[in-house]
Design a protein around this motif. Structure first.
Motif, PDB file in Angstrom:
ATOM      1  N   VAL A   3      31.611  29.124  37.619  1.00 29.22           N
ATOM      2  CA  VAL A   3      31.094  29.234  39.006  1.00 29.22           C
ATOM      3  C   VAL A   3      29.554  29.088  38.392  1.00 29.22           C
ATOM      4  CG1 VAL A   3      29.371  31.432  40.169  1.00 29.22           C
ATOM      5  CG2 VAL A   3      32.022  31.206  39.703  1.00 29.22           C
ATOM      6  N   LYS A   4      28.966  29.571  37.473  1.00 31.88           N
ATOM      7  CA  LYS A   4      27.684  28.955  36.530  1.00 31.88           C
ATOM      8  C   LYS A   4      27.195  27.726  36.882  1.00 31.88           C
ATOM      9  CE  LYS A   4      26.214  33.460  34.363  1.00 31.88           C
ATOM     10  NZ  LYS A   4      24.965  34.071  35.054  1.00 31.88           N
ATOM     11  N   LEU A   5      28.734  26.659  36.083  1.00 29.65           N
ATOM     12  CA  LEU A   5      28.290  25.253  36.146  1.00 29.65           C
ATOM     13  C   LEU A   5      27.987  24.786  37.469  1.00 29.65           C
ATOM     14  CD1 LEU A   5      28.328  22.794  34.029  1.00 29.65           C
ATOM     15  CD2 LEU A   5      30.916  22.935  34.952  1.00 29.65           C
ATOM     16  N   VAL A   6      28.274  25.218  38.462  1.00 34.71           N
ATOM     17  CA  VAL A   6      28.245  24.225  40.071  1.00 34.71           C
ATOM     18  C   VAL A   6      27.648  25.202  40.839  1.00 34.71           C
ATOM     19  CG1 VAL A   6      28.976  24.886  42.442  1.00 34.71           C
ATOM     20  CG2 VAL A   6      30.734  24.807  40.874  1.00 34.71           C
ATOM     21  N   LEU A   7      26.594  26.632  39.948  1.00 27.92           N
ATOM     22  CA  LEU A   7      25.033  26.958  40.725  1.00 27.92           C
ATOM     23  C   LEU A   7      24.452  26.253  39.885  1.00 27.92           C
ATOM     24  CD1 LEU A   7      25.703  30.838  40.671  1.00 27.92           C
ATOM     25  CD2 LEU A   7      25.717  28.717  42.789  1.00 27.92           C
ATOM     26  N   ALA A   8      24.690  26.034  38.748  1.00 23.51           N
ATOM     27  CA  ALA A   8      23.538  25.106  38.252  1.00 23.51           C
ATOM     28  C   ALA A   8      23.928  23.864  38.272  1.00 23.51           C
ATOM     29  CB  ALA A   8      23.902  24.298  36.287  1.00 23.51           C
ATOM     30  N   VAL A   9      24.564  22.785  39.305  1.00 19.62           N
ATOM     31  CA  VAL A   9      24.670  21.734  39.454  1.00 19.62           C
ATOM     32  C   VAL A   9      23.719  21.420  41.099  1.00 19.62           C
ATOM     33  CG1 VAL A   9      26.274  19.653  40.093  1.00 19.62           C
ATOM     34  CG2 VAL A   9      26.167  20.727  38.437  1.00 19.62           C
ATOM     35  N   LEU A  10      24.194  22.559  41.868  1.00 20.38           N
ATOM     36  CA  LEU A  10      23.318  23.343  42.758  1.00 20.38           C
ATOM     37  C   LEU A  10      21.867  23.082  42.417  1.00 20.38           C
ATOM     38  CD1 LEU A  10      26.299  24.837  45.292  1.00 20.38           C
ATOM     39  CD2 LEU A  10      25.610  21.963  44.866  1.00 20.38           C
TER      40      LEU A  10
END
Length: 143
Positions: A77-84
């Motif tokens: 989730v943290k990775l997806v939020l960082a990409v977004l």
């Protein structure tokens, strides 16, 4: 230039008290014996570590896997939020994504939610997908 040390040269390098500088005092040998004991204890612990870890993992396998999945989910989730967040920093890309989202939402409402027959079709599609993912109750009782 003889590299060998002669006995007379060696005896001249001894202390005045007659102590041989190459012999360790008694306290140093006690310390080395203590270090040897500590080393043996560490060695015995490390040699039994694989068995202990396999026994521990065998006993607590499910909680360890659950914690690993929770940790992996949080990292994901943290990775997806960082990409977004990185994508939102690109000019004109965030408004484009919003327009695409609004367009898809409008199409979905028009296609599935306006008429009752289309809502029934959506429910059937969801049930079919749920049966494919989870498995249907009828197929498990027949087996």
């Amino acid at each position: 230039m003889n590299p060998e040390v002669k006995e007379s040269e060696f005896s001249a390098s001894a202390d005045i008290n007659g102590d041989d500088p190459l012999l360790l005092p008694a306290s140093t040998s006690d310390a080395s014996q203590q270090w040897r004991q500590v080393g043996e204890k560490v060695y015995s612990f490390l040699s039994g570590l694989p068995e202990y870890l396999s026994e521990f993992f065998g006993e607590y396998k499910r909680p360890i896997i659950t914690l690993g999945l929770i940790f992996g989910g949080i990292v994901g989730v943290k990775l997806v939020l960082a990409v977004l967040d990185a994508l939102n920093d690109i000019p004109l890309l965030a408004p484009t994504f919003e327009l695409v989202g609004f367009g898809y939402t409008a199409w979905f409402v028009y296609r599935y939610l306006l008429r009752a027959s289309n809502r029934q079709e959506l429910v059937q599609d969801i049930e079919t997908l749920k049966d494919q993912v989870v498995g249907s109750i009828n197929s498990t009782t027949k087996s």
